[in-house]
Design a protein around this motif. Structure first.
Motif, PDB file in Angstrom:
ATOM      1  N   ASP A   1      87.130  -0.826 102.647  1.00  0.00           N
ATOM      2  CA  ASP A   1      86.734  -0.312 103.951  1.00  0.00           C
ATOM      3  C   ASP A   1      85.763   0.855 103.771  1.00  0.00           C
ATOM      4  O   ASP A   1      85.514   1.323 102.661  1.00  0.00           O
ATOM      5  CB  ASP A   1      87.947   0.099 104.775  1.00  0.00           C
ATOM      6  CG  ASP A   1      88.759   1.200 104.123  1.00  0.00           C
ATOM      7  OD1 ASP A   1      88.526   1.500 102.945  1.00  0.00           O
ATOM      8  OD2 ASP A   1      89.638   1.767 104.812  1.00  0.00           O
ATOM      9  N   ALA A   2      85.202   1.330 104.888  1.00  0.00           N
ATOM     10  CA  ALA A   2      84.175   2.375 104.847  1.00  0.00           C
ATOM     11  C   ALA A   2      84.720   3.674 104.244  1.00  0.00           C
ATOM     12  O   ALA A   2      84.010   4.363 103.507  1.00  0.00           O
ATOM     13  CB  ALA A   2      83.630   2.637 106.241  1.00  0.00           C
ATOM     14  N   ARG A   3      85.956   4.003 104.540  1.00  0.00           N
ATOM     15  CA  ARG A   3      86.549   5.238 103.998  1.00  0.00           C
ATOM     16  C   ARG A   3      86.653   5.169 102.469  1.00  0.00           C
ATOM     17  O   ARG A   3      86.308   6.124 101.773  1.00  0.00           O
ATOM     18  CB  ARG A   3      87.924   5.463 104.613  1.00  0.00           C
ATOM     19  CG  ARG A   3      88.586   6.704 104.104  1.00  0.00           C
ATOM     20  CD  ARG A   3      89.916   6.912 104.779  1.00  0.00           C
ATOM     21  NE  ARG A   3      90.580   8.059 104.191  1.00  0.00           N
ATOM     22  CZ  ARG A   3      91.860   8.100 103.934  1.00  0.00           C
ATOM     23  NH1 ARG A   3      92.635   7.070 104.231  1.00  0.00           N
ATOM     24  NH2 ARG A   3      92.391   9.164 103.403  1.00  0.00           N
ATOM     25  N   SER A   4      87.122   4.051 101.960  1.00  0.00           N
ATOM     26  CA  SER A   4      87.241   3.898 100.512  1.00  0.00           C
ATOM     27  C   SER A   4      85.878   3.944  99.837  1.00  0.00           C
ATOM     28  O   SER A   4      85.729   4.515  98.754  1.00  0.00           O
ATOM     29  CB  SER A   4      87.942   2.585 100.166  1.00  0.00           C
ATOM     30  OG  SER A   4      89.248   2.568 100.697  1.00  0.00           O
ATOM     31  N   LEU A   5      84.896   3.327 100.466  1.00  0.00           N
ATOM     32  CA  LEU A   5      83.539   3.353  99.912  1.00  0.00           C
ATOM     33  C   LEU A   5      82.998   4.779  99.861  1.00  0.00           C
ATOM     34  O   LEU A   5      82.386   5.179  98.872  1.00  0.00           O
ATOM     35  CB  LEU A   5      82.602   2.469 100.734  1.00  0.00           C
ATOM     36  CG  LEU A   5      82.819   0.963 100.611  1.00  0.00           C
ATOM     37  CD1 LEU A   5      81.991   0.222 101.643  1.00  0.00           C
ATOM     38  CD2 LEU A   5      82.502   0.488  99.212  1.00  0.00           C
ATOM     39  N   ARG A   6      83.239   5.558 100.929  1.00  0.00           N
ATOM     40  CA  ARG A   6      82.796   6.958 100.941  1.00  0.00           C
ATOM     41  C   ARG A   6      83.458   7.748  99.823  1.00  0.00           C
ATOM     42  O   ARG A   6      82.819   8.566  99.169  1.00  0.00           O
ATOM     43  CB  ARG A   6      83.121   7.606 102.289  1.00  0.00           C
ATOM     44  CG  ARG A   6      82.072   7.419 103.337  1.00  0.00           C
ATOM     45  CD  ARG A   6      82.266   8.361 104.522  1.00  0.00           C
ATOM     46  NE  ARG A   6      83.644   8.424 104.997  1.00  0.00           N
ATOM     47  CZ  ARG A   6      84.176   7.655 105.951  1.00  0.00           C
ATOM     48  NH1 ARG A   6      83.415   6.746 106.531  1.00  0.00           N
ATOM     49  NH2 ARG A   6      85.421   7.792 106.329  1.00  0.00           N
ATOM     50  N   GLU A   7      84.752   7.515  99.580  1.00  0.00           N
ATOM     51  CA  GLU A   7      85.457   8.220  98.517  1.00  0.00           C
ATOM     52  C   GLU A   7      84.878   7.889  97.142  1.00  0.00           C
ATOM     53  O   GLU A   7      84.885   8.720  96.238  1.00  0.00           O
ATOM     54  CB  GLU A   7      86.942   7.872  98.544  1.00  0.00           C
ATOM     55  CG  GLU A   7      87.685   8.488  99.702  1.00  0.00           C
ATOM     56  CD  GLU A   7      89.146   8.075  99.749  1.00  0.00           C
ATOM     57  OE1 GLU A   7      89.598   7.340  98.855  1.00  0.00           O
ATOM     58  OE2 GLU A   7      89.834   8.486 100.702  1.00  0.00           O
ATOM     59  N   LEU A   8      84.373   6.682  96.999  1.00  0.00           N
ATOM     60  CA  LEU A   8      83.771   6.263  95.730  1.00  0.00           C
ATOM     61  C   LEU A   8      82.304   6.664  95.619  1.00  0.00           C
ATOM     62  O   LEU A   8      81.699   6.512  94.559  1.00  0.00           O
ATOM     63  CB  LEU A   8      83.889   4.742  95.574  1.00  0.00           C
ATOM     64  CG  LEU A   8      85.307   4.197  95.435  1.00  0.00           C
ATOM     65  CD1 LEU A   8      85.303   2.685  95.527  1.00  0.00           C
ATOM     66  CD2 LEU A   8      85.898   4.657  94.112  1.00  0.00           C
ATOM     67  N   GLY A   9      81.727   7.140  96.708  1.00  0.00           N
ATOM     68  CA  GLY A   9      80.326   7.530  96.696  1.00  0.00           C
ATOM     69  C   GLY A   9      79.377   6.355  96.812  1.00  0.00           C
ATOM     70  O   GLY A   9      78.241   6.413  96.343  1.00  0.00           O
ATOM     71  N   ILE A  10      79.839   5.290  97.443  1.00  0.00           N
ATOM     72  CA  ILE A  10      79.034   4.078  97.606  1.00  0.00           C
ATOM     73  C   ILE A  10      78.707   3.918  99.081  1.00  0.00           C
ATOM     74  O   ILE A  10      79.590   3.990  99.935  1.00  0.00           O
ATOM     75  CB  ILE A  10      79.800   2.843  97.096  1.00  0.00           C
ATOM     76  CG1 ILE A  10      80.164   3.004  95.630  1.00  0.00           C
ATOM     77  CG2 ILE A  10      78.993   1.575  97.321  1.00  0.00           C
ATOM     78  CD1 ILE A  10      81.101   1.941  95.106  1.00  0.00           C
ATOM     79  N   SER A  11      77.456   3.691  99.379  1.00  0.00           N
ATOM     80  CA  SER A  11      77.083   3.490 100.777  1.00  0.00           C
ATOM     81  C   SER A  11      77.499   2.081 101.211  1.00  0.00           C
ATOM     82  O   SER A  11      77.488   1.147 100.409  1.00  0.00           O
ATOM     83  CB  SER A  11      75.578   3.669 100.975  1.00  0.00           C
ATOM     84  OG  SER A  11      74.876   2.591 100.410  1.00  0.00           O
ATOM     85  N   PRO A  12      77.866   1.922 102.481  1.00  0.00           N
ATOM     86  CA  PRO A  12      78.232   0.587 102.966  1.00  0.00           C
ATOM     87  C   PRO A  12      77.100  -0.429 102.822  1.00  0.00           C
ATOM     88  O   PRO A  12      77.343  -1.596 102.548  1.00  0.00           O
ATOM     89  CB  PRO A  12      78.578   0.829 104.442  1.00  0.00           C
ATOM     90  CG  PRO A  12      78.992   2.255 104.506  1.00  0.00           C
ATOM     91  CD  PRO A  12      78.131   2.954 103.492  1.00  0.00           C
ATOM     92  N   ALA A  13      75.868   0.028 102.974  1.00  0.00           N
ATOM     93  CA  ALA A  13      74.734  -0.889 102.823  1.00  0.00           C
ATOM     94  C   ALA A  13      74.615  -1.378 101.383  1.00  0.00           C
ATOM     95  O   ALA A  13      74.362  -2.561 101.135  1.00  0.00           O
ATOM     96  CB  ALA A  13      73.445  -0.199 103.253  1.00  0.00           C
ATOM     97  N   ALA A  14      74.796  -0.458 100.427  1.00  0.00           N
ATOM     98  CA  ALA A  14      74.729  -0.854  99.013  1.00  0.00           C
ATOM     99  C   ALA A  14      75.863  -1.804  98.664  1.00  0.00           C
ATOM    100  O   ALA A  14      75.675  -2.767  97.913  1.00  0.00           O
ATOM    101  CB  ALA A  14      74.777   0.381  98.122  1.00  0.00           C
ATOM    102  N   ALA A  15      77.046  -1.548  99.219  1.00  0.00           N
ATOM    103  CA  ALA A  15      78.193  -2.425  98.962  1.00  0.00           C
ATOM    104  C   ALA A  15      77.955  -3.812  99.548  1.00  0.00           C
ATOM    105  O   ALA A  15      78.248  -4.826  98.902  1.00  0.00           O
ATOM    106  CB  ALA A  15      79.459  -1.812  99.541  1.00  0.00           C
ATOM    107  N   ALA A  16      77.405  -3.870 100.759  1.00  0.00           N
ATOM    108  CA  ALA A  16      77.126  -5.161 101.390  1.00  0.00           C
ATOM    109  C   ALA A  16      76.062  -5.931 100.610  1.00  0.00           C
ATOM    110  O   ALA A  16      76.182  -7.140 100.401  1.00  0.00           O
ATOM    111  CB  ALA A  16      76.675  -4.951 102.832  1.00  0.00           C
TER     112      ALA A  16
END
Length: 80
Positions: free
Chosen positions: A50-65
């Motif tokens: 989810d977006a919160r977990s991605l933020r904690e990892l320092g990964i943008s949602p766009a990069a993850a997608a």
């Protein structure tokens, strides 16, 4: 003291060993399939965050997608 490289291993680095010429076709295929399986697993897990977990990892949602949408035969890119 341990050493950790900042450059991730890629499939190309795995294939460029000095014992490559001694590996059979079956061994090289098994290694390739293992790398592809790991990429599929990694991308599947990344897509489920989810977006919160991605933020904690320092990964943008766009990069993850973008990364999770790549086919398994393409190497992993930078996520930050």
């Amino acid at each position: 003291m341990s050493f950790q490289s900042r450059h991730p291993l890629s499939a190309q680095n795995l294939f460029m060993t000095e014992v490559e010429h001694r590996q059979s076709l079956r061994q090289r295929m098994a290694l390739t399939l293992a790398v592809w399986r790991e990429r599929m697993r990694t991308r599947h897990c990344l897509a489920r965050l989810d977006a919160r977990s991605l933020r904690e990892l320092g990964i943008s949602p766009a990069a993850a997608a973008f990364e999770s949408g790549k086919p398994f035969w393409r190497s992993l890119g930078p996520l930050r």
